[in-house]
Design a protein around this motif. Structure first.
Motif: not given
Length: 197
Positions: A26-27, A82-84, A90-95, A118-127
């Motif tokens: 959901k996140n 991509m930038k996410v 809360q943590v957002a995640q996908l499989d 897995r992206i921590e709360a209020n954070s950015d990540a690369n995919y």
């Protein structure tokens, strides 16, 4: 009684895992995906980085391309980056995700990746989404040089992101069940790729 307690503990743990999974997905639905770049562009093992034109390829590179061309298997490998951004508390995640790759507004391939994120709360990540396609099937002009130049155009720093789009549908699995986004999210196609460092 002891067996019952163990079963209850396992059941609660499974429920918590399920809830965590659903919350994580959901996140992820609230996350903002943005096209960043195309990188690591290769035809077979021929690295096209820092190559401007077909004439700039080494003789050994051309020989490998000719071998692939003869077998009608010129495999283009690249990463769509991509930038996410996760705006949640809360943590957002996908499989993994289902994806559709477009180049020059033409659908090139459909696929599935099971790379987790897995992206921590209020954070950015690369995919990075690794994709592979056969240039012999993808490019209309069946001559070797136009096929190579098609790939070289994706590898250059001046490549326009309007050439590359990817539609993604993230999913999460828990147990034997898989939950997917209800629709695809389209990324790219409207911005200039940043220069590579």
């Amino acid at each position: 009684m002891k067996t019952l307690k163990i079963a209850l503990v396992c059941g609660v743990a499974a429920m918590l895992t399920c809830c965590t999974s659903v919350t994580g997905l959901k996140n992820m639905a609230d996350c903002k995906f943005k096209f960043h770049s195309v990188s690591d562009v290769k035809i077979g093992s021929v690295d096209l980085s820092n190559k401007q034109t077909y004439k700039s390829l080494k003789l050994t590179d051309v020989a490998e391309l000719m071998a692939g061309y003869a077998s009608k298997k010129l495999m283009l490998n690249m990463n769509v980056n991509m930038k996410v951004h996760n705006p949640n508390e809360q943590v957002a995640q996908l499989d993994g995700m289902d994806y559709i790759l477009y180049i020059d507004d033409k659908q090139m391939l459909e696929g599935v990746t099971k790379d987790q994120m897995r992206i921590e709360a209020n954070s950015d990540a690369n995919y990075s989404l690794p994709v592979t396609l056969n240039l012999y099937d993808a490019v209309q002009d069946k001559k070797l040089q136009p096929m190579a130049e098609f790939a070289l155009g994706l590898a250059t720093d001046k490549a326009d992101a309007s050439r590359v789009k990817v539609a993604i549908k993230p999913f999460f699995t828990f147990g034997k069940d898989t939950v997917r986004f209800p629709s695809y999210i389209t990324i790219g196609g409207d911005q200039i790729m940043p220069k590579k460092k």
